[in-house]
Each structure stands twice: as C-alpha cells, then as structure tokens.
Design a protein around this motif. Structure first.
Motif, PDB file in Angstrom:
ATOM      1  N   CYS A 165       0.848  -1.188   0.000  1.00  0.00           N
ATOM      2  CA  CYS A 165       0.000   0.000   0.000  1.00  0.00           C
ATOM      3  C   CYS A 165       0.881   1.234   0.000  1.00  0.00           C
ATOM      4  O   CYS A 165       1.992   1.217   0.516  1.00  0.00           O
ATOM      5  N   VAL A 173      -3.322  -2.977   4.908  1.00  0.00           N
ATOM      6  CA  VAL A 173      -3.632  -3.859   3.785  1.00  0.00           C
ATOM      7  C   VAL A 173      -5.139  -4.108   3.716  1.00  0.00           C
ATOM      8  O   VAL A 173      -5.745  -4.061   2.634  1.00  0.00           O
ATOM      9  N   THR A 207      -7.662  -2.940   0.674  1.00  0.00           N
ATOM     10  CA  THR A 207      -8.471  -3.933  -0.031  1.00  0.00           C
ATOM     11  C   THR A 207      -9.948  -3.570   0.016  1.00  0.00           C
ATOM     12  O   THR A 207     -10.656  -3.654  -0.996  1.00  0.00           O
ATOM     13  N   SER A 230     -10.624  -0.795  -2.316  1.00  0.00           N
ATOM     14  CA  SER A 230     -10.613  -1.265  -3.697  1.00  0.00           C
ATOM     15  C   SER A 230     -11.929  -1.958  -4.038  1.00  0.00           C
ATOM     16  O   SER A 230     -12.474  -1.774  -5.136  1.00  0.00           O
ATOM     17  N   SER A 255      -9.448  -2.419 -11.915  1.00  0.00           N
ATOM     18  CA  SER A 255      -8.683  -1.313 -11.356  1.00  0.00           C
ATOM     19  C   SER A 255      -8.993  -0.067 -12.158  1.00  0.00           C
ATOM     20  O   SER A 255      -9.370  -0.147 -13.328  1.00  0.00           O
ATOM     21  N   SER A 302      -4.103  -5.977  -4.622  1.00  0.00           N
ATOM     22  CA  SER A 302      -5.515  -5.962  -4.251  1.00  0.00           C
ATOM     23  C   SER A 302      -6.406  -6.224  -5.450  1.00  0.00           C
ATOM     24  O   SER A 302      -7.549  -6.667  -5.298  1.00  0.00           O
ATOM     25  N   SER A 303      -5.888  -5.994  -6.668  1.00  0.00           N
ATOM     26  CA  SER A 303      -6.719  -6.200  -7.855  1.00  0.00           C
ATOM     27  C   SER A 303      -7.142  -7.654  -8.020  1.00  0.00           C
ATOM     28  O   SER A 303      -8.190  -7.940  -8.592  1.00  0.00           O
ATOM     29  N   ILE A 358      -8.123  -9.588  -5.672  1.00  0.00           N
ATOM     30  CA  ILE A 358      -9.330  -9.747  -4.852  1.00  0.00           C
ATOM     31  C   ILE A 358     -10.529  -9.196  -5.620  1.00  0.00           C
ATOM     32  O   ILE A 358     -11.617  -9.794  -5.618  1.00  0.00           O
TER      33      ILE A 358
END
Length: 282
Positions: free
Chosen positions: A85, A101, A105, A108, A230, A242-243, A245
């Motif tokens: 991050c 984190v 997430t 996102s 994203s 994170s993308s 997820i």
C-alpha cells in the motif's frame, strides 16, 4: 534485465538522435506519468511514432515497452518504497501493516460499483450464455484467477477449457470457430501470447471478453467487453495485489448473475456438480 531505467537513459543520452533525446527528456521529467501511459500515449506526448519509441527503447537497453514500464516503476519504488500500500513504511508494526492492507483492499472493493456497471455485467453474461464453447486463457499469477473462473463456469454446465501453456494457446487459437467465446485474463493486459490469442479471435469475428486491471492496456482496447478490476489512476505495478481480490469478486458477481439467468437449469447444474464432487469424498 535493466535495473535502472533513468540511469541507462543518462548513460546512453549522447548516443541518441534528436528525436530520441526528446523522448528521453520527457521520460526523465515525467517518470511517474509514463508509468501509466501506453506506448501510443507516450508517442503522442512526445509528438512521434510508436516505431520511434521502440527504437529509443532499444538504444537504452529494452526490447519490450512492457518491461520498460515495469523496470521504471520498480526503480522509482526503490527510491520511494511503497510496498503493498502507498502508505506502508519500513517502520510499521505487524498490526499497522495488517490494518493498512485490509483498509486498502476494502477501499478497492468499494470501487467495483464504479468499475463494473450493470450493462457490462449483463453484456458479459449474455456473451457467456450464447457461446457454443468458451476458451479461457491466462499466464502466471492471472492463471489462478482464470482457474477460478473456469471452475465456476464448469460447475454451471458451460462447455469450456482453461489454458496456461503458450504452445497450447496457439494450437487452440488455430481451432476457433464461429459461436465460440474467448476470455483472456491478464492483470497488465500486455502479455504477448494472450494478445495473440485475443486478436486471433477478433480476426474471426469471435467475441473477446477481457478481465484486466488497466483500461488503456492493449487487451482492454482490443476486447469487445472489459471486466475492469482497477481504475486508470491506480499506480502501475508488475504484480496484481488488491486487484486480484477484485477480480475474484467480479467473477463471483458474474457467476451469480449467470446462475439466476439460467434459472432452474443453472441450479440443477450446480447440484449435479456438487454431487459429483461429493462422491469423491468419504
């Protein structure tokens, strides 16, 4: 592998032509911006052609624009480490890292409402439902995401295959037929073999569905339908963080939509799949 993009530009600067020096100056002065740009956008910004950009890259030690962007991003990150991050630092405790984190997430995931409008979900679902056969292609880390996609479609009774091998992708691409659907999963949207398979589908008029993180990537621009994980403002990274997820969540959303659209046949297909797996267990 070139470890220091800006350093290589400086070392080779005197060997560059006038137009190549203009590109070099732009990259050095706008490195953070260049990380976000496609080769077309960089060429436009420098008032030159993509061919000239590639000549410049070869002069400074690169044969791939994708590798150039990755190395540029990594070099800048070494100067100003951002880790997972943007606000994580070397001095953070385990507790602070965990919370940052998780927070990144969650934020996102909230973006999916904007990234995944209803009409895109409906279009992707329609393409899957209408397909005679579905080919799913992915490489590297994206393969884990694509494997989940494949698993969910098979459970719903769709006829499909999942491939991570470049040679098999080439072979399967040579057997595409009208009525097929090609799904390409690529975080960067710039993997050559994935793009080749996608363009093979396009040349035959076969729909191309992309699951990717960059709206201006080559894959996203070529696809008929893009499931975007994203935003354009997300800092470029060589690895999905994170993308991934978000991509799994997008697949879950699409799977539920497909199940409901299939109605009773979808529910029965899932039931048969569950019973088949249950027979393999004690």
């Amino acid at each position: 592998m070139q470890a220091d993009v800006l350093g290589s530009i400086r070392v080779n600067y005197n060997a560059l032509s006038a137009v190549q020096r203009r590109i070099a100056d732009f990259v050095q002065q706008n490195a953070e911006k260049v990380m976000f740009q496609s080769i077309t956008e960089l060429a436009q910004a420098c008032e030159t052609s993509e061919t000239t950009i590639m000549r410049f890259l070869r002069k400074v030690g690169f044969t791939s624009y994708q590798v150039f962007r990755v190395e540029l991003a990594q070099g800048l990150q070494q100067e100003n480490p951002r880790y997972v991050c943007s606000d994580i630092s070397r001095d953070d405790s385990t507790d602070e890292i965990r919370e940052k984190v998780i927070s990144a997430t969650v934020n996102s995931l909230q973006d999916i409402r904007t990234l995944l409008p209803d009409e895109i979900i409906e279009k992707a679902a329609a393409e899957i439902l209408e397909a005679r056969f579905i080919y799913i292609f992915a490489l590297g880390a994206s393969g884990y995401i694509a494997g989940d996609f494949f698993h969910k479609l098979v459970r719903l009774g769709f006829k499909c295959s999942f491939c991570q091998d470049p040679h098999l992708m080439a072979i399967q691409s040579s057997h595409f037929e009208r009525g097929d659907l090609v799904i390409c999963v690529s975080h960067s949207g710039e993997s050559d073999i994935i793009l080749e398979s996608g363009m093979a589908a396009k040349s035959l008029g076969i729909p191309l569905l992309a699951l990717t993180s960059y709206p201006r990537s080559s894959l996203a621009l070529a696809a008929d339908t893009v499931l975007l994980s994203s935003s354009a403002e997300t800092a470029y990274r060589p690895d999905a963080m994170s993308s991934r997820i978000l991509q799994l969540t997008i697949i879950d959303v699409l799977t539920i939509v497909l199940t409901l659209k299939k109605g009773q046949s979808g529910i029965e297909a899932v039931g048969r799949s569950q019973r088949a797996v249950a027979r393999q267990k004690r």
